[in-house]
Enzyme design. Structure first.
Site, short mmCIF file in Angstrom:
data_model
loop_
_atom_site.label_atom_id
_atom_site.label_comp_id
_atom_site.label_asym_id
_atom_site.label_seq_id
_atom_site.Cartn_x
_atom_site.Cartn_y
_atom_site.Cartn_z
N ALA A 1 36.73 -27.92 45.67
CA ALA A 1 35.76 -28.11 44.60
C ALA A 1 36.23 -29.30 43.78
CB ALA A 1 35.72 -26.86 43.73
N GLY B 1 37.57 -24.98 48.30
CA GLY B 1 36.14 -24.86 48.57
C GLY B 1 35.73 -25.55 49.86
N GLU C 1 36.48 -23.08 52.46
CA GLU C 1 35.52 -21.97 52.32
C GLU C 1 34.17 -22.37 52.92
OE1 GLU C 1 36.61 -19.53 48.37
OE2 GLU C 1 36.52 -21.71 48.07
N GLU D 1 44.37 -22.85 45.82
CA GLU D 1 43.92 -22.59 44.45
C GLU D 1 45.03 -22.02 43.57
OE1 GLU D 1 40.12 -22.55 46.90
OE2 GLU D 1 42.22 -22.03 47.16
N1 T1G Z 1 38.88 -32.63 42.75
C1 T1G Z 1 38.84 -33.81 42.09
N2 T1G Z 1 39.69 -34.86 42.32
C2 T1G Z 1 40.61 -34.68 43.27
C3 T1G Z 1 40.73 -33.46 44.01
C4 T1G Z 1 39.80 -32.41 43.72
N3 T1G Z 1 39.82 -31.25 44.37
N4 T1G Z 1 41.76 -33.59 44.87
C5 T1G Z 1 42.26 -34.84 44.69
N5 T1G Z 1 41.58 -35.49 43.74
C6 T1G Z 1 41.81 -36.87 43.28
C7 T1G Z 1 43.17 -37.07 42.60
O1 T1G Z 1 43.10 -36.75 41.24
C8 T1G Z 1 43.41 -38.55 42.83
O2 T1G Z 1 42.64 -39.25 41.90
C9 T1G Z 1 42.81 -38.78 44.21
O3 T1G Z 1 41.89 -37.69 44.43
C10 T1G Z 1 43.83 -38.77 45.32
O4 T1G Z 1 44.59 -37.59 45.23
C11 T1G Z 1 35.93 -22.65 44.61
C12 T1G Z 1 37.89 -23.49 42.91
C13 T1G Z 1 43.86 -33.62 48.90
C14 T1G Z 1 46.19 -33.19 49.52
O5 T1G Z 1 43.66 -27.90 45.09
O6 T1G Z 1 46.12 -31.37 46.97
O7 T1G Z 1 38.31 -25.53 45.62
O8 T1G Z 1 44.46 -40.39 40.69
O9 T1G Z 1 46.81 -38.70 44.80
O10 T1G Z 1 48.53 -37.44 47.78
O11 T1G Z 1 37.72 -21.92 45.79
O12 T1G Z 1 44.91 -34.51 46.32
O13 T1G Z 1 43.24 -41.57 42.49
O14 T1G Z 1 42.08 -41.03 40.32
O15 T1G Z 1 46.65 -36.24 45.33
O16 T1G Z 1 46.74 -38.10 49.46
C15 T1G Z 1 41.27 -26.77 45.69
C16 T1G Z 1 43.84 -30.74 45.48
C17 T1G Z 1 40.45 -27.07 44.49
C18 T1G Z 1 43.41 -29.77 46.53
C19 T1G Z 1 45.44 -35.49 48.84
N6 T1G Z 1 41.78 -28.00 46.25
N7 T1G Z 1 44.17 -32.04 46.03
O17 T1G Z 1 46.72 -35.83 48.41
O18 T1G Z 1 46.15 -37.96 47.09
S1 T1G Z 1 39.95 -25.58 43.70
C20 T1G Z 1 42.96 -28.47 45.89
C21 T1G Z 1 45.32 -32.24 46.72
C22 T1G Z 1 38.72 -24.94 44.69
C23 T1G Z 1 37.21 -23.06 45.23
C24 T1G Z 1 38.24 -23.58 44.30
C25 T1G Z 1 45.61 -33.65 47.15
C26 T1G Z 1 45.23 -33.95 48.62
P1 T1G Z 1 43.14 -40.61 41.34
P2 T1G Z 1 46.16 -37.59 45.56
P3 T1G Z 1 47.12 -37.39 48.24
#
Ligand code: T1G
Length: 693
Positions: free
Chosen positions: A62, A101, A104, A124
């Protein structure tokens, strides 16, 4: 322009999401997928639908940036259901990481194919949440409850081959052309028809699994609320219908989303990604190539840094002027490798390759060609300047000269060379190969190229590199002085070490200040204080630690410090002798001893951090308050779910903090508690530290 497009490939519609950088499920993406799927479903010529992504990864979750804002339709759970109820088979074609998400949604699809190097996961928990779009109900139906608990509670991605083994995906794309393989796979799926996970039963499981899991995770999830809710949600998947389970999951998800813990962890997530953004340094700033490094000083830090560089693929020369020292350092490195192989963290081949890139030397001439030097010798200015003067004479032009000093003035060290623009502080934390934090300390002459090069090196060493300015103790140790100072005063005023430590530990710190002092060694701080000329004129200042150090009670390494340690044990045992020593010292110094509340301990120690953090912001030592939070959550055991000292202050309310600081100033004096102008201004204007960025 919608970030979602569709294209027919024969009888198959390929829907592509293109929302850089990680295809997060923003409102526009959700809307785009919903309408593309509806159109394809209504198209009689369409026999299958493939959902895939452009760019470096499948949907990584998400859009975290939308959290905390009013939710907009289509809601993710509804989108997942829409996809699942399709009569046309829907296939998720996954590359990079399908997370949260994103996974999912893929489990809402009827089939999943993944590229060989892809991974799937539900991380999450790292954001203080749990999967909120049916992940806790769908994954157990694919993998069984036990595996689902492992995946969701660890928050770690699972690679494609393991995901296939657990039935989390159906196929691995072998050709390297994912969409082509998905189109081939679609033929099988069309023949099989839609397969809906909601209709699968969760395999039988011993109900005791859930309490066993609670016991198993308790030590590492201390104080966190979402892990317990994850266990509850997965437990529901085993004894309720799919829809009842999803309703329970949603209820638990919204509780977590509203929690300050999730706000703290989300702050930490973005703060760690912001530290790499340094004014004046961007992707056009040249970066020097670093393939070979020399580490000066084969002590504990030197050996740890050397090992960290070796395991990141660099060629390493460890240099020391003592034979024994070198032997000890080399043995430490060999021991770390052997331990890594034993624990299965490193392969035998990687160890042999790493040791093949390692050598020792006592001669500066042998390191003249290295790309970077990291000095990790004795914490003494004269010694460090001698080393830098010698390095300046032998190193090739363009080499990076870095010092691992934890407190000393970078500009003064650089003044021993003719190339201060190539000098930088790289402050590692012990144990250097484990601690994620790297304070990158810029001197007044350090070039932007060297800063950019250091940020790149930090990523390569799997560190969080935080660029900070040059002042005594930089960010971490400078603030530690205020935190430790209050601990020292509280000891004299009557609070027992174990009481202070338990109070801060229960509040969330990884360990209390007195246990931390004993671990680091009371002699280390004592020696640094003795060399300082700017300490407050106050006989109480760090008096307890100095007294114990003068008695040779250095802590764990001498079996006695603030606590006693039984032979070979690291367990701190309260020592009545220390209690008596402190009481006598209080009397000698005329300090009134009294009952002290836990709240006072927390407020004085943590607000001490906030006040010094505000002064650091005033001095321009950091770019933003979040940088301070990243330093303390990655280097000093500050609870990540509280976001860091500055985030904690912002959520507590700067007006409340300011009021308390003014009270402390009245009680304990301006020398320590004069409110920073910045804190006063923000408190009076109702603003936050995070508003400054
Ligand atoms: N939403 C918004 N921005 C995101 C994002 C996300 N989910 N994931 C990464 N970014 C942005 C980050 O801030 C950065 O921005 C750029 O992307 C590159 O990220 C309903 C509620 C995917 C493994 O927890 O673990 O889904 O600084 O530097 O090292 O159940 O990002 O360039 O402006 O980290 O290559 C669940 C979170 C959400 C994954 C890539 N998902 N992301 O790593 O790049 S909750 C996560 C990561 C959810 C549902 C629930 C990592 C990555 P900027 P980065 P990276």
């Amino acid at each position: 322009m919608s970030p979602v497009t569709s294209a027919p490939h024969g009888a198959v519609t390929v829907i592509t999401v293109d929302n850089p950088p990680v295809n997060a499920l923003s409102q526009a993406v959700r809307e785009g997928i919903a309408s593309a799927v509806a159109i394809a479903e209504a198209d009689d010529t369409c026999e299958a639908i493939i959902i895939t992504c452009a760019g470096r990864t499948f949907i990584a979750g998400a859009d975290i940036k939308e959290f905390g804002k009013p939710p907009l339709e289509p809601y993710l759970p509804d989108l997942v259901s829409q996809v699942e109820t399709c009569e046309t088979p829907v296939i998720a074609a996954i590359h990079g990481t399908a997370l949260g998400g994103g996974f999912e949604l893929a489990m809402g699809c009827h089939y999943r194919i993944a590229a060989k190097n892809a991974a799937v996961g539900l991380p999450e928990v790292n954001l203080g949440l749990l999967p909120g779009a049916s992940g806790t109900q769908r994954l157990p139906r694919l993998t069984g409850a036990a595996k689902a608990l492992d995946v969701i509670l660890s928050g770690r991605p699972v690679n494609a081959s393991a995901a296939l083994e657990y039935s989390a995906i159906d196929k691995v794309s072998e050709s390297g052309d994912l969409v082509a393989d998905a189109l081939t796979f679609a033929k099988e799926c069309i023949a099989l028809g839609p397969r809906r996970i909601r209709e699968l039963a969760v395999p039988e499981v011993d109900p005791a699994l859930f309490d066993e899991t609670r016991k198993k995770i308790a030590p590492r999830t201390r104080g966190l609320i979402s892990p317990e809710k994850i266990v509850q949600a997965v437990e529901w998947s085993t004894r309720a219908s799919f829809d009842e389970g999803c309703a329970k999951e949603r209820e638990l998800f919204l509780e977590c989303m509203a929690s300050s813990q999730s706000a703290g962890l989300r702050h930490a997530f973005f703060a760690e990604r912001a530290v790499g953004k340094v004014p004046g340094v961007d992707r056009n700033t040249p970066v020097r190539e670093l393939n070979s490094v020399a580490i000066i000083g084969a002590g504990t830090m030197g050996a740890g840094i050397a090992y960290n560089c070796l395991t990141s693929g660099m060629a390493v020369t460890l240099l020391d002027n003592s034979d024994d020292g070198l032997e000890r350092g080399a043995n430490t490195i060999r021991g770390l490798y052997a331990g890594g192989v034993e624990r299965g963290k490193i392969s035998e081949d990687d160890m042999q390759a790493g040791l093949g890139r390692f050598e020792t030397s006592q001669n500066y001439a042998n390191i003249s060609g290295v790309d970077i030097v990291i000095e990790a010798v004795f914490e003494n200015m004269a010694v460090k300047k001698d080393v830098f003067a010698a390095l300046d004479k032998v190193l090739k032009p363009g080499a990076v000269l870095a010092t691992n000093t934890s407190t000393l003035n970078i500009d003064e060290i650089a003044s021993a060379t003719r190339r201060p623009e190539d000098v930088i502080g790289l402050h590692f934390f012990s144990p250097a190969h484990i601690m994620r934090l790297l304070e990158i300390v810029r001197g007044k002459d350090t070039s932007k190229e060297i800063i950019a090069t250091s940020l790149t090196l930090a990523k390569r060493l799997r560190k969080v590199g935080v660029v900070v300015g040059n002042c005594f103790g930089f960010v971490g140790n400078r603030m530690l002085y205020s935190y430790g100072r209050e601990n020292q005063f509280l000891l004299l005023e009557g609070a027992a070490p174990e009481y202070i430590d338990k109070t801060l530990y229960d509040w969330g710190m990884a360990m209390g200040p007195n246990v931390m002092g004993d671990l680091a060694g009371l002699d280390v701080g004592h020696k640094v204080r003795r060399e300082r000329t700017d300490l407050p004129d106050d006989p109480r200042f760090y008096r307890v630690a100095d007294m114990l150090a003068e008695m040779g009670r250095y802590g764990q390494k001498t079996g006695k410090g603030t606590y006693r340690y039984e032979d070979g044990s690291r367990k701190p045992v309260p020592d009545a002798e220390v209690g008596a020593l402190i009481a006598a010292e209080s009397e000698r110094l005329g300090v009134q001893r009294r009952e002290i509340s836990g709240d006072e301990i927390i407020e004085r120690c943590i607000y001490g951090l906030v006040v010094e953090g505000a002064r650091i912001l005033e001095d321009g030592i950091v770019t933003r308050s979040g940088d301070i939070d990243v330093v303390w959550t990655n280097g000093y055991g500050f609870p990540r779910h509280r976001g860091g000292p500055m985030h904690y202050a912002d959520t507590t309310g700067l007006d409340k903090i300011y009021e308390k600081v003014c009270e402390f100033e009245a009680r304990f004096g301006s020398m320590y508690w004069e409110p920073p102008v910045l804190l006063k201004e923000l408190a009076e204007s109702g603003r936050k530290f995070s508003d400054l960025a």
